[in-house]
Scaffold this motif. Structure first.
Motif, mmCIF file in Angstrom:
data_model
loop_
_atom_site.group_PDB
_atom_site.id
_atom_site.type_symbol
_atom_site.label_atom_id
_atom_site.label_comp_id
_atom_site.label_asym_id
_atom_site.label_seq_id
_atom_site.Cartn_x
_atom_site.Cartn_y
_atom_site.Cartn_z
ATOM 1 N N SER A 33 0.834 -1.196 0.000
ATOM 2 C CA SER A 33 0.000 0.000 0.000
ATOM 3 C C SER A 33 0.876 1.256 0.000
ATOM 4 C CB SER A 33 -0.915 -0.023 1.228
ATOM 5 O OG SER A 33 -1.622 1.173 1.367
ATOM 6 N N GLN A 34 1.869 1.275 0.875
ATOM 7 C CA GLN A 34 2.755 2.438 0.974
ATOM 8 C C GLN A 34 3.566 2.634 -0.303
ATOM 9 O OE1 GLN A 34 2.758 4.593 3.754
ATOM 10 N NE2 GLN A 34 3.695 5.810 2.149
ATOM 11 N N LYS A 35 3.995 1.550 -0.916
ATOM 12 C CA LYS A 35 4.769 1.669 -2.156
ATOM 13 C C LYS A 35 3.910 2.218 -3.293
ATOM 14 C CE LYS A 35 8.255 -1.689 -0.944
ATOM 15 N NZ LYS A 35 8.779 -3.050 -1.145
ATOM 16 N N PHE A 36 2.650 1.812 -3.364
ATOM 17 C CA PHE A 36 1.757 2.368 -4.385
ATOM 18 C C PHE A 36 1.554 3.862 -4.144
ATOM 19 C CE2 PHE A 36 -0.805 -1.549 -5.997
ATOM 20 C CZ PHE A 36 0.380 -2.195 -6.308
ATOM 21 N N ILE A 37 1.369 4.237 -2.889
ATOM 22 C CA ILE A 37 1.198 5.651 -2.544
ATOM 23 C C ILE A 37 2.466 6.437 -2.882
ATOM 24 C CG2 ILE A 37 0.903 7.249 -0.599
ATOM 25 C CD1 ILE A 37 -0.945 4.987 0.641
ATOM 26 N N ASN A 38 3.629 5.885 -2.560
ATOM 27 C CA ASN A 38 4.892 6.564 -2.861
ATOM 28 C C ASN A 38 5.105 6.723 -4.362
ATOM 29 O OD1 ASN A 38 5.462 6.836 -0.161
ATOM 30 N ND2 ASN A 38 6.820 5.061 -0.072
ATOM 31 N N THR A 39 4.689 5.734 -5.146
ATOM 32 C CA THR A 39 4.784 5.837 -6.610
ATOM 33 C C THR A 39 3.919 6.983 -7.106
ATOM 34 O OG1 THR A 39 5.252 3.475 -6.835
ATOM 35 C CG2 THR A 39 4.420 4.617 -8.789
ATOM 36 N N PHE A 40 2.697 7.074 -6.574
ATOM 37 C CA PHE A 40 1.795 8.169 -6.938
ATOM 38 C C PHE A 40 2.410 9.522 -6.583
ATOM 39 C CE2 PHE A 40 -1.620 11.071 -5.521
ATOM 40 C CZ PHE A 40 -2.250 11.262 -6.739
ATOM 41 N N ILE A 41 2.957 9.649 -5.392
ATOM 42 C CA ILE A 41 3.570 10.911 -4.949
ATOM 43 C C ILE A 41 4.773 11.263 -5.829
ATOM 44 C CG2 ILE A 41 4.857 12.010 -3.060
ATOM 45 C CD1 ILE A 41 2.914 10.478 -1.148
ATOM 46 N N ALA A 42 5.597 10.279 -6.161
ATOM 47 C CA ALA A 42 6.761 10.536 -7.012
ATOM 48 C C ALA A 42 6.328 11.065 -8.382
ATOM 49 C CB ALA A 42 7.597 9.266 -7.178
ATOM 50 N N CYS B 67 3.511 12.707 -8.977
ATOM 51 C CA CYS B 67 2.985 14.065 -8.752
ATOM 52 C C CYS B 67 4.110 15.078 -8.651
ATOM 53 C CB CYS B 67 2.150 14.104 -7.475
ATOM 54 S SG CYS B 67 0.581 13.221 -7.591
ATOM 55 N N LYS B 68 5.203 14.708 -8.034
ATOM 56 C CA LYS B 68 6.326 15.632 -7.853
ATOM 57 C C LYS B 68 7.018 15.989 -9.166
ATOM 58 C CE LYS B 68 7.484 14.718 -3.058
ATOM 59 N NZ LYS B 68 8.518 14.256 -2.125
ATOM 60 N N LYS B 69 6.803 15.200 -10.206
ATOM 61 C CA LYS B 69 7.376 15.521 -11.514
ATOM 62 C C LYS B 69 6.668 16.702 -12.172
ATOM 63 C CE LYS B 69 9.172 10.969 -12.606
ATOM 64 N NZ LYS B 69 9.183 9.880 -13.590
ATOM 65 N N ASN B 70 5.466 16.999 -11.725
ATOM 66 C CA ASN B 70 4.716 18.131 -12.257
ATOM 67 C C ASN B 70 5.312 19.414 -11.698
ATOM 68 O OD1 ASN B 70 2.835 20.150 -12.821
ATOM 69 N ND2 ASN B 70 1.110 18.752 -12.589
ATOM 70 N N LYS B 71 5.750 20.291 -12.558
ATOM 71 C CA LYS B 71 6.421 21.529 -12.133
ATOM 72 C C LYS B 71 5.462 22.707 -11.969
ATOM 73 C CE LYS B 71 10.318 19.440 -12.157
ATOM 74 N NZ LYS B 71 10.756 18.837 -10.926
ATOM 75 N N ASN B 72 4.167 22.483 -12.204
ATOM 76 C CA ASN B 72 3.194 23.555 -11.992
ATOM 77 C C ASN B 72 3.081 23.858 -10.506
ATOM 78 O OD1 ASN B 72 2.461 23.769 -14.734
ATOM 79 N ND2 ASN B 72 1.153 21.979 -14.518
ATOM 80 N N VAL B 73 2.996 25.123 -10.192
ATOM 81 C CA VAL B 73 2.903 25.542 -8.796
ATOM 82 C C VAL B 73 1.726 26.497 -8.652
ATOM 83 C CG1 VAL B 73 4.084 26.727 -6.913
ATOM 84 C CG2 VAL B 73 5.390 25.303 -8.490
ATOM 85 N N MET B 74 0.901 26.239 -7.669
ATOM 86 C CA MET B 74 -0.227 27.124 -7.391
ATOM 87 C C MET B 74 0.309 28.369 -6.686
ATOM 88 S SD MET B 74 -3.630 26.261 -5.116
ATOM 89 C CE MET B 74 -4.192 24.964 -6.182
ATOM 90 N N PRO B 75 -0.157 29.542 -7.060
ATOM 91 C CA PRO B 75 0.274 30.753 -6.355
ATOM 92 C C PRO B 75 -0.021 30.644 -4.848
ATOM 93 C CG PRO B 75 -0.969 31.313 -8.324
ATOM 94 C CD PRO B 75 -1.086 29.828 -8.139
ATOM 95 N N GLU B 76 0.865 31.188 -4.054
ATOM 96 C CA GLU B 76 0.785 31.053 -2.597
ATOM 97 C C GLU B 76 -0.562 31.507 -2.038
ATOM 98 O OE1 GLU B 76 2.229 30.059 1.256
ATOM 99 O OE2 GLU B 76 2.892 29.529 -0.744
#
Length: 190
Positions: free
Chosen positions: A121-130, A132-141
């Motif tokens: 379960s944790q490995k699937f979640i970590n894959t999803f997070i990894a 997501c982190k490749k997306n360089k879009n950032v929401m304004p603060e």
């Protein structure tokens, strides 16, 4: 073509998954013991649904086969085979019919709590997070501060609902116009 089919009795831990493609971001994250438990019938993933894409539907749909790579299927108690895991052929997108998060985070349900089920379960979640982190879009603060989850109060449903907490978000005008009306209401969750 109707894509979803009603299936029965798919609550709890599945018996096993049949793997069609080992070239999978999710499956590659598992060690050999976790993989064995996934495919051998130990039921390490938790299912909670009454609708699914049947394997026969997937096989007959050029659109689904063009976009998705079939990774694994599972089976209803009556033997009906349905899609359990898919990954996009061209994008970092995957979908599961099961709930990888339930083993670790929902304690009101009979999900497996073995070392391998929590680890998978944790490995699937970590894959999803990894991914997501490749997306360089950032929401304004200032926008992020308005939308962060800590600004919302969860509902704590009674013990007959499996969710420990539920967040209800008010709809903004754009969403209502886009989808033609009310999407969420607290009364729908009771």
């Amino acid at each position: 073509m109707t894509v979803l089919s009603e299936v029965y009795g798919q609550f709890g831990n599945t018996r096993y998954q049949k793997v069609y493609n080992n070239d999978s971001l999710l499956l590659k994250s598992l060690n050999s013991d976790e993989y064995h438990d996934l495919v051998s019938g130990d039921g390490i993933m938790y299912y909670h649904h009454t609708w699914a894409v049947l394997k026969t539907t997937f096989d007959q749909s050029e659109g689904l086969k063009e976009f998705w790579k079939l990774i694994s299927t599972s089976f209803c108690e009556d033997g009906t085979e349905f899609v359990a895991t898919v990954e996009s052929k061209d994008y970092p997108i995957f979908a599961t019919q099961y709930h990888p998060e339930k083993n670790s985070y929902e304690w009101r349900i009979p999900a497996k709590r073995t070392y391998n089920s929590i680890s998978a379960s944790q490995k699937f979640i970590n894959t999803f997070i990894a991914l997501c982190k490749k997306n360089k879009n950032v929401m304004p603060e200032d926008e992020r501060k308005k939308k962060i989850i800590y600004n919302y109060n969860p509902i704590f449903p009674d013990m007959q609902i499996s969710f420990a907490q539920i967040y209800v978000f008010s709809e903004d005008k754009e969403i209502k116009e886009l989808y033609g009306g009310e999407l969420y209401s607290e009364s729908n969750l009771r």
